[in-house]
Design a protein around this motif. Sequence first.
Motif, short mmCIF file in Angstrom:
data_model
loop_
_atom_site.label_atom_id
_atom_site.label_comp_id
_atom_site.label_asym_id
_atom_site.label_seq_id
_atom_site.Cartn_x
_atom_site.Cartn_y
_atom_site.Cartn_z
N LEU A 1 1.21 -1.16 -0.26
CA LEU A 1 -0.08 -0.21 0.02
C LEU A 1 0.75 0.95 -0.05
CD1 LEU A 1 -3.28 1.50 0.33
CD2 LEU A 1 -2.63 0.63 2.56
N LYS A 2 1.12 2.20 -0.96
CA LYS A 2 1.47 3.76 -0.99
C LYS A 2 0.63 4.16 -0.71
CE LYS A 2 4.56 2.12 -3.91
NZ LYS A 2 5.27 1.71 -6.13
N GLU A 3 1.05 5.17 0.35
CA GLU A 3 0.59 6.60 0.67
C GLU A 3 1.33 7.76 1.03
OE1 GLU A 3 -3.21 8.37 1.81
OE2 GLU A 3 -2.80 6.41 1.46
N LYS A 4 1.48 9.02 0.19
CA LYS A 4 1.80 9.95 0.09
C LYS A 4 3.45 9.70 -0.44
CE LYS A 4 -1.13 13.27 2.28
NZ LYS A 4 -1.38 13.26 3.44
N GLY A 5 3.64 8.39 -0.73
CA GLY A 5 5.63 8.56 -0.99
C GLY A 5 5.97 7.38 -0.13
N SER A 6 5.55 6.93 1.01
CA SER A 6 5.51 6.11 1.99
C SER A 6 4.84 4.35 1.28
CB SER A 6 5.23 6.45 3.46
OG SER A 6 5.82 7.18 4.02
N LYS A 7 5.78 3.46 1.78
CA LYS A 7 5.88 2.31 1.63
C LYS A 7 4.78 1.42 2.76
CE LYS A 7 8.40 0.04 -0.72
NZ LYS A 7 9.65 -0.11 -2.43
N PHE A 8 3.62 0.91 2.92
CA PHE A 8 3.00 0.29 4.23
C PHE A 8 3.05 -1.65 3.57
CE2 PHE A 8 2.30 4.17 4.80
CZ PHE A 8 2.00 4.26 6.28
N ILE A 9 4.03 -2.60 3.74
CA ILE A 9 4.27 -3.81 2.98
C ILE A 9 2.87 -4.83 4.10
CG2 ILE A 9 5.20 -5.44 2.56
CD1 ILE A 9 7.55 -3.13 1.55
N GLY A 10 2.12 -5.30 3.81
CA GLY A 10 1.64 -6.12 5.39
C GLY A 10 2.07 -7.83 5.08
N PHE A 11 1.98 -8.05 6.29
CA PHE A 11 1.74 -9.97 6.54
C PHE A 11 1.45 -10.41 7.35
CE2 PHE A 11 5.79 -7.68 5.04
CZ PHE A 11 6.62 -8.73 4.45
N ALA A 12 0.26 -11.41 7.61
CA ALA A 12 -0.11 -11.97 8.18
C ALA A 12 -0.14 -13.73 8.78
CB ALA A 12 -1.26 -11.80 7.37
N TYR A 13 0.57 -13.87 9.32
CA TYR A 13 0.50 -15.55 9.52
C TYR A 13 -0.20 -16.00 10.83
CZ TYR A 13 5.06 -13.81 7.60
OH TYR A 13 6.04 -13.53 6.88
N PRO A 14 -0.02 -17.47 10.31
CA PRO A 14 -1.06 -17.82 11.22
C PRO A 14 0.32 -18.57 12.69
CG PRO A 14 -1.48 -19.65 9.71
CD PRO A 14 -0.46 -17.98 9.00
N VAL A 15 0.10 -18.28 13.73
CA VAL A 15 0.51 -19.32 15.05
C VAL A 15 -0.10 -19.21 16.27
CG1 VAL A 15 2.47 -16.81 14.73
CG2 VAL A 15 0.52 -16.21 16.22
N ASN A 16 0.44 -20.19 16.57
CA ASN A 16 0.07 -21.15 17.88
C ASN A 16 0.56 -20.60 18.87
OD1 ASN A 16 -2.34 -22.51 15.88
ND2 ASN A 16 -0.57 -23.56 15.17
N ASN A 17 2.14 -20.59 18.96
CA ASN A 17 2.80 -19.90 20.73
C ASN A 17 3.71 -18.95 20.32
OD1 ASN A 17 4.66 -21.63 19.05
ND2 ASN A 17 4.06 -23.18 19.63
N GLU A 18 4.47 -18.89 21.58
CA GLU A 18 5.43 -17.75 21.27
C GLU A 18 6.55 -17.40 20.28
OE1 GLU A 18 5.72 -14.33 23.16
OE2 GLU A 18 3.07 -14.99 23.98
N LYS A 19 6.76 -19.28 20.55
CA LYS A 19 7.94 -19.60 19.49
C LYS A 19 7.15 -18.78 17.96
CE LYS A 19 10.50 -23.72 19.01
NZ LYS A 19 10.36 -24.73 17.98
N GLU A 20 6.50 -19.44 17.86
CA GLU A 20 5.97 -18.64 16.16
C GLU A 20 5.68 -17.61 16.25
OE1 GLU A 20 2.74 -21.62 15.20
OE2 GLU A 20 3.67 -23.33 15.52
N LEU A 21 5.62 -16.81 16.84
CA LEU A 21 5.48 -15.09 16.95
C LEU A 21 6.84 -14.90 16.56
CD1 LEU A 21 3.16 -13.64 17.48
CD2 LEU A 21 3.40 -13.29 19.56
N LYS A 22 7.38 -15.12 17.62
CA LYS A 22 8.94 -14.13 17.29
C LYS A 22 9.33 -14.91 16.26
CE LYS A 22 10.01 -13.85 22.78
NZ LYS A 22 8.97 -15.12 23.42
N ALA A 23 9.39 -16.57 16.02
CA ALA A 23 10.06 -16.49 14.79
C ALA A 23 9.61 -15.69 13.12
CB ALA A 23 9.76 -18.19 13.89
N ALA A 24 8.64 -15.88 13.52
CA ALA A 24 7.88 -14.48 12.57
C ALA A 24 8.39 -13.29 12.06
CB ALA A 24 6.23 -14.19 12.57
N LEU A 25 8.30 -12.81 13.54
CA LEU A 25 8.69 -11.41 13.70
C LEU A 25 10.04 -11.65 13.21
CD1 LEU A 25 7.02 -10.25 16.95
CD2 LEU A 25 6.59 -9.13 14.80
#
Length: 201
Positions: A17-41
């Motif tokens: 998504l582009k807005e006034k020159g800034s670029k916003f890039i989106g990601f979504a992940y299915p996560v089941n626990n803190e470990k998967e969360l940290k790995a995705a981040l």
Amino acid sequence: MTFEYKTIEKPIENTLLKEKGSKFIGFAYPVNNEKELKAALEKIREEHPKATHHCYAFRMGLNGENYRANDDGEPSGSAGLPIYNQLLAHEITNVLVIVVRYYGGTKLGVSGLVKTYKESARITLEEGSIITRELETEVEIQFKFNQQNTIFTLLSKFDAKVLNFDAHENCILTASLKLAQKENISEKLSEMQYVSFEFND
């Protein structure tokens, strides 16, 4: 009691998504626990080390009771919360949404940021398919070798998946099954002689 929840089927990456020159890039992940969360981040931080911000929100747990919204340096409440609100709007849990921003030189102001982060999270989630998953539990059953047919018949009746089977004179078997079936299968196992079992949940 609820035994199911809605989540996204698979990861969604690089919605732009582009807005006034800034670029916003989106990601979504299915996560089941803190470990998967940290790995995705960590994965996104490694892929976008030069990004100005890595804002994110997640919900985990059957009713989304474990959640967090992070603005990563954007004005308070302007990034993480709008992302989080999209998770609520889509009624999904066990999902992490990250929006990476590359600053384009024009400030958007707080209301502009809220709008853009919300929009980025929305288009990201709308690219995925939302599915209903049933909660599962694991059971460990111990029984005598000559009882295995009876045990396997019972498991297939409840659609249980055998994860591990140790066949000796005294057998140990681990299986996963839908949480909704826990009481029914417990009842049947309790009626059998020489069988002991416990649930790991």
